[in-house]
Design a protein around this motif. Sequence first.
Motif, PDB file in Angstrom:
ATOM      1  N   ARG A   1     -22.472  10.041 -15.768  1.00  0.00           N
ATOM      2  CA  ARG A   1     -24.352  10.188 -15.796  1.00  0.00           C
ATOM      3  C   ARG A   1     -24.644   9.236 -17.115  1.00  0.00           C
ATOM      4  NH1 ARG A   1     -23.678  16.622 -18.435  1.00  0.00           N
ATOM      5  NH2 ARG A   1     -23.813  17.747 -16.330  1.00  0.00           N
TER       6      ARG A   1
ATOM      7  N   SER B   1     -27.924   6.315 -17.620  1.00  0.00           N
ATOM      8  CA  SER B   1     -28.946   6.554 -17.916  1.00  0.00           C
ATOM      9  C   SER B   1     -29.662   5.620 -18.825  1.00  0.00           C
ATOM     10  CB  SER B   1     -29.974   7.774 -18.612  1.00  0.00           C
ATOM     11  OG  SER B   1     -30.329   8.686 -18.114  1.00  0.00           O
TER      12      SER B   1
ATOM     13  N   GLY C   1     -35.698   9.101 -20.894  1.00  0.00           N
ATOM     14  CA  GLY C   1     -34.428   9.043 -20.586  1.00  0.00           C
ATOM     15  C   GLY C   1     -35.296   8.035 -19.583  1.00  0.00           C
TER      16      GLY C   1
ATOM     17  N   TYR D   1     -29.305  10.949 -14.541  1.00  0.00           N
ATOM     18  CA  TYR D   1     -29.322  12.734 -15.398  1.00  0.00           C
ATOM     19  C   TYR D   1     -30.108  12.402 -16.491  1.00  0.00           C
ATOM     20  CZ  TYR D   1     -27.601  16.867 -16.615  1.00  0.00           C
ATOM     21  OH  TYR D   1     -26.743  18.112 -17.250  1.00  0.00           O
ATOM     22  N   TYR D   2     -30.211  12.085 -17.248  1.00  0.00           N
ATOM     23  CA  TYR D   2     -30.911  11.556 -18.330  1.00  0.00           C
ATOM     24  C   TYR D   2     -32.462  11.292 -18.057  1.00  0.00           C
ATOM     25  CZ  TYR D   2     -26.813  12.824 -20.390  1.00  0.00           C
ATOM     26  OH  TYR D   2     -25.502  12.791 -20.851  1.00  0.00           O
TER      27      TYR D   2
ATOM     28  N   GLU E   1     -35.367  13.276 -20.640  1.00  0.00           N
ATOM     29  CA  GLU E   1     -34.546  13.867 -21.755  1.00  0.00           C
ATOM     30  C   GLU E   1     -35.444  12.651 -22.745  1.00  0.00           C
ATOM     31  OE1 GLU E   1     -33.839  17.036 -21.246  1.00  0.00           O
ATOM     32  OE2 GLU E   1     -33.369  17.241 -19.262  1.00  0.00           O
TER      33      GLU E   1
ATOM     34  N   LEU F   1     -28.559  14.103 -26.767  1.00  0.00           N
ATOM     35  CA  LEU F   1     -29.414  13.681 -26.168  1.00  0.00           C
ATOM     36  C   LEU F   1     -29.380  14.677 -25.601  1.00  0.00           C
ATOM     37  CD1 LEU F   1     -30.536  11.773 -23.900  1.00  0.00           C
ATOM     38  CD2 LEU F   1     -28.092  10.671 -23.357  1.00  0.00           C
ATOM     39  N   GLY F   2     -30.617  15.051 -25.498  1.00  0.00           N
ATOM     40  CA  GLY F   2     -30.810  16.682 -24.926  1.00  0.00           C
ATOM     41  C   GLY F   2     -29.833  17.834 -25.824  1.00  0.00           C
TER      42      GLY F   2
END
Length: 462
Positions: free
Chosen positions: A395, A397, A409, A413-414, A417, A434-435
């Motif tokens: 993942r 970002s 992000g 994936y992020y 976020e 992070l999220g």
Amino acid sequence: MTTLDADEFAEPLPATRRALLRRVALGQVEGRAPSLVGAVVREGKLVWTGSRSCVEGHAPDADTQYRIGSLTKTFVAVLVMRLRDEGLLDLGDPLAKHLDVPEAGGATVAQLLSHTAGLAAEPRGPWWERTPGALRPETADVFGERPVVYPAGRRHHYSNPGFALLGALVERLRGAPWGQVLTREVLEPLGMGRTSLEPRAPHAGGWAVHPWADVILPEPAEDTGRMGPAGQLWSTAGDLARFAAFLLDGDERVLGAESLAEMRAPAVAPEEGDWDGGYGLGTQLIRHGGRYLHGHTGSMPGFLASLWVSPEDRLAGIALANATSGPTIGAIAADLIEIVAEHEPRIPAPWRPLLEADPALLALTGPWYWGARPYHLRLRADRGLELSPAAGAGRASRFRAEPDGTWTGLDGYYAGETLRVVEGEGDAPAHLDLGTFVFTREPYGPEGVVPGGVDPEGWRGL
């Protein structure tokens, strides 16, 4: 001595120019097109044009108008995104919030832009591209006996009436015809004075070529009226080069780069068996020669058009022909990009450090651990952050700083976020949130930080 800037904006080298002209010539011959124009944009500048014609001494140039068909849809999508950015609509709004169209009122603006509203592919009445728009004088007249063929949001189903509705939406919220709005808000700011709803000399005539004989037939060029937002525009290679430059980097007078990036993000899954193509918000997406391209193709009786942009190569390819069918126009435009990219690969800009080192940002860099998995956090020259696994895929970002001290992000994936830095003692950050995922400076960091806790006995041998 050749500088980087001079090299990037210079016309292609002689061998490249010959390869480009050969591709245009092959397209005209193999497609049996009365004429065909090609163009290449590099770093936002028109650096090459070439053409072939069946009439000796009458080859078109970058100022010759052709009808561009469904490329019109991308222009209309830009108008809709402008309305969104101004707060006049939300992409999730049902159309019924803004227009009284019972046949499609439940579909959202985003579904109309991405052709997932489930609407029929074509309007009612005779072949709309070859008949006067007066046959469908009102918005409701674009619907046939079966206006909806799929439930909204279920699948991609290309719909020309859907973009007729988007044009009507622009007219409703701007209080002026969509063509006037387009000229005022997009064409004039971008310097596209040779793009219009009706042909303006010099322009090519539209022709059909007999499938089994080398003879031609003139095609009509009708004003399609309410269906105009689906394919009415005429343009030139020179004007489309300006539009390609805009699609690459944006223009704050028209639409910013972030909104354009949103338009070219895949909005729907590709059709079964077609995993090399997709659709965003008014923008077609393809993979060609290992490259990700965005833009649009277009066709109207007597004309074919294509514009593709490669953000990675900072290139765009344009192809226009005055034939109803024959030339593989999308492939030709994409091949022009590939030829330049392979003959003259882009020279990257020099690496440069930050102008100023921020101790608080430097304190964030280095290794972080999501549980037991190591990640690297880097500070980029644009003051953004980049998070990536220390090894292997995962993942990764990039993040943009926000005024409130958080980070958003940008991809992977992020994307979208929020990354928060939780302060510790002194100047060192305690951990990253992070999220809801916690990143610590050591694998499974202090108890009370990692959700679920950490075994108090800590790491041990077997």
